[in-house]
Design a protein around this motif. Structure first.
Motif, PDB file in Angstrom:
ATOM      1  N   LEU A   1      13.364  -7.151 -35.537  1.00 14.04           N
ATOM      2  CA  LEU A   1      13.777  -7.533 -36.715  1.00 14.04           C
ATOM      3  C   LEU A   1      14.754  -6.520 -37.471  1.00 14.04           C
ATOM      4  O   LEU A   1      15.753  -6.409 -37.680  1.00 14.04           O
ATOM      5  CB  LEU A   1      12.838  -8.328 -37.726  1.00 14.04           C
TER       6      LEU A   1
ATOM      7  N   VAL B   1      18.738  -5.873 -37.746  1.00 14.46           N
ATOM      8  CA  VAL B   1      19.172  -5.822 -39.177  1.00 14.46           C
ATOM      9  C   VAL B   1      20.204  -4.358 -39.359  1.00 14.46           C
ATOM     10  O   VAL B   1      21.176  -4.682 -39.741  1.00 14.46           O
ATOM     11  CB  VAL B   1      18.186  -5.834 -40.492  1.00 14.46           C
TER      12      VAL B   1
ATOM     13  N   VAL C   1      13.130 -14.179 -36.108  1.00 10.18           N
ATOM     14  CA  VAL C   1      12.263 -14.544 -37.332  1.00 10.18           C
ATOM     15  C   VAL C   1      10.957 -15.492 -36.952  1.00 10.18           C
ATOM     16  O   VAL C   1       9.710 -15.136 -37.323  1.00 10.18           O
ATOM     17  CB  VAL C   1      13.150 -15.236 -38.529  1.00 10.18           C
TER      18      VAL C   1
ATOM     19  N   LEU D   1      17.425 -13.690 -44.921  1.00 11.25           N
ATOM     20  CA  LEU D   1      17.871 -12.388 -44.303  1.00 11.25           C
ATOM     21  C   LEU D   1      19.199 -12.285 -43.985  1.00 11.25           C
ATOM     22  O   LEU D   1      19.646 -11.018 -44.457  1.00 11.25           O
ATOM     23  CB  LEU D   1      16.951 -12.816 -42.722  1.00 11.25           C
TER      24      LEU D   1
ATOM     25  N   LEU E   1       9.738  -7.232 -46.585  1.00 13.52           N
ATOM     26  CA  LEU E   1       9.635  -8.350 -45.829  1.00 13.52           C
ATOM     27  C   LEU E   1       8.425  -8.405 -44.765  1.00 13.52           C
ATOM     28  O   LEU E   1       8.048  -9.476 -44.339  1.00 13.52           O
ATOM     29  CB  LEU E   1      10.886  -8.401 -44.537  1.00 13.52           C
TER      30      LEU E   1
END
Length: 220
Positions: free
Chosen positions: A98, A102, A143, A161, A195
């Motif tokens: 993740l 990002v 996710v 997100l 997160l």
């Protein structure tokens, strides 16, 4: 007598030459860079100059500006989908996948480009829908895996997100992209820290969905 197969082969359009494909790719790359820098109304001759092609070549590939804008959006989604797929395949730690996605999306200037596009193109074009579905599917997988592993807090969704990445990678009003860029990854890391599970607070409101965001935002 000519067979149906032979007729179809004879009528099939010739494949573009390699140099024509390279020119098209250079045009799309130059346009993506210049849309971030100056907005989607940047003059065609400046895009052609950046791409190293003549104006005639640019117009032959993209006779309408909406065609070029759509191709830039399609290219962006494809690039972001590819980096998401690599992150999912290569990172054993689900939250590391993740995090890699990002920061990779930030490097593609997702938020800055989204802000610059005026939306004057067909968002429901089949190619765009297919690439959007591909992107959303792989990010949803990242996710889901992180949440199943207990690494990502359970009260956030893909919409949260993608919206946060878009917002945190947009320059502040009146701020040049170059001045803003050094802070993007710093602020994204702060967001990512929030997160991780276990959650330190209860989030207000409800989880953002991609369907709701799509009604009022640029393609993600």
């Amino acid at each position: 007598m000519t067979s149906d197969t032979g007729t179809a082969t004879a009528r099939r359009a010739p494949r573009p030459r390699a140099d024509a494909l390279r020119n098209r790719e250079r045009i799309v790359t130059a346009a993506r860079e210049m849309f971030v820098e100056s907005g989607s109304q940047v003059p065609y001759d400046e895009i052609a100059r950046r791409a190293g092609v003549g104006n005639a070549t640019l117009y032959r590939n993209f006779p309408e500006r909406a065609d070029l804008v759509r191709e830039v959006v399609l290219s962006l989604m494809a690039r972001v989908a590819e980096l998401a797929e690599r992150a999912a395949a290569e990172e054993a730690d689900t939250f590391a996948a993740l995090r890699r996605f990002v920061h990779g999306a930030a490097d593609e200037r997702v938020g800055a480009l989204c802000l610059m596009l005026d939306g004057a193109f067909d968002r429901d074009h089949p190619d765009l829908v297919a690439e959007r579905d591909r992107l959303e599917g792989v990010v949803q997988g990242i996710v889901d895996r992180a949440q199943r592993a207990g690494r990502l807090r359970a009260d956030v969704g893909v919409g949260d997100l993608m919206l946060a990445v878009s917002q945190l990678t947009r320059p502040l009003p009146g701020t040049a992209c170059a001045a803003f860029t050094p802070f993007v990854h710093r602020h994204l890391q702060l967001f990512l820290d929030g997160l991780e599970a276990p959650a330190r607070s209860e989030l207000p409101g409800t989880t953002a969905t991609l369907e709701a965001l799509r009604r009022d935002s640029c393609p993600s």
